[in-house]
Design a protein around this motif. Structure first.
Motif: not given
Length: 136
Positions: A77-80, A85-92
């Motif tokens: 599991p990744r930490d919060s 940090a996935l938000i930026g690539p998610s939007v892209t």
């Protein structure tokens, strides 16, 4: 051996007969692949199984056993901070955080991605990730 990132839609195809596709069956039988998944896989597949079991449409113990036999190596599991940090690539890429995790996992492992999710498959192709399109 080829590394293949497995998303929840792929595993669901292997676990539930009504979700099966010929492409998913072919991939399941391919012994020359190393199956891996990001941490979000456990949440996604667990949620799907939980809903099925809760509705009386599946039995938990056989599903857990079958899932274990698929030999999918899930990352820790990744930490919060790493999750956010996935938000930026998610939007892209126009993807959910879950799908972004699969995309980045496939990119980071230099392998392919197996899925039935059209948007995820398209995003992978756009960045040069080989895909196993399991829709048919």
């Amino acid at each position: 051996m080829k590394t293949v990132t497995i998303d929840a839609s792929c595993a669901i195809s292997w676990l539930f007969a009504e979700q099966r596709t010929r492409a998913a069956d072919r991939l399941l039988l391919d012994e020359a692949i190393y199956r891996t998944a990001p941490d979000v896989f456990a949440w996604e597949i667990g949620n799907f199984i939980s809903l099925r079991v809760g509705r009386g449409r599946a039995d938990l113990d056989p599903l857990r056993e079958k899932l274990g036999q698929l030999d999918i190596r899930v990352t820790p599991p990744r930490d919060s901070e790493a999750t956010l940090a996935l938000i930026g690539p998610s939007v892209t890429h126009g993807l959910s955080l879950f799908d972004t995790a699969y995309l980045l996992h496939a990119l980071g492992n230099g392998g392919a991605l197996a899925s039935r999710d059209a948007a995820l498959l398209d995003a992978c192709r756009a960045v040069g990730v080989d895909v196993f399109d399991l829709r048919d």
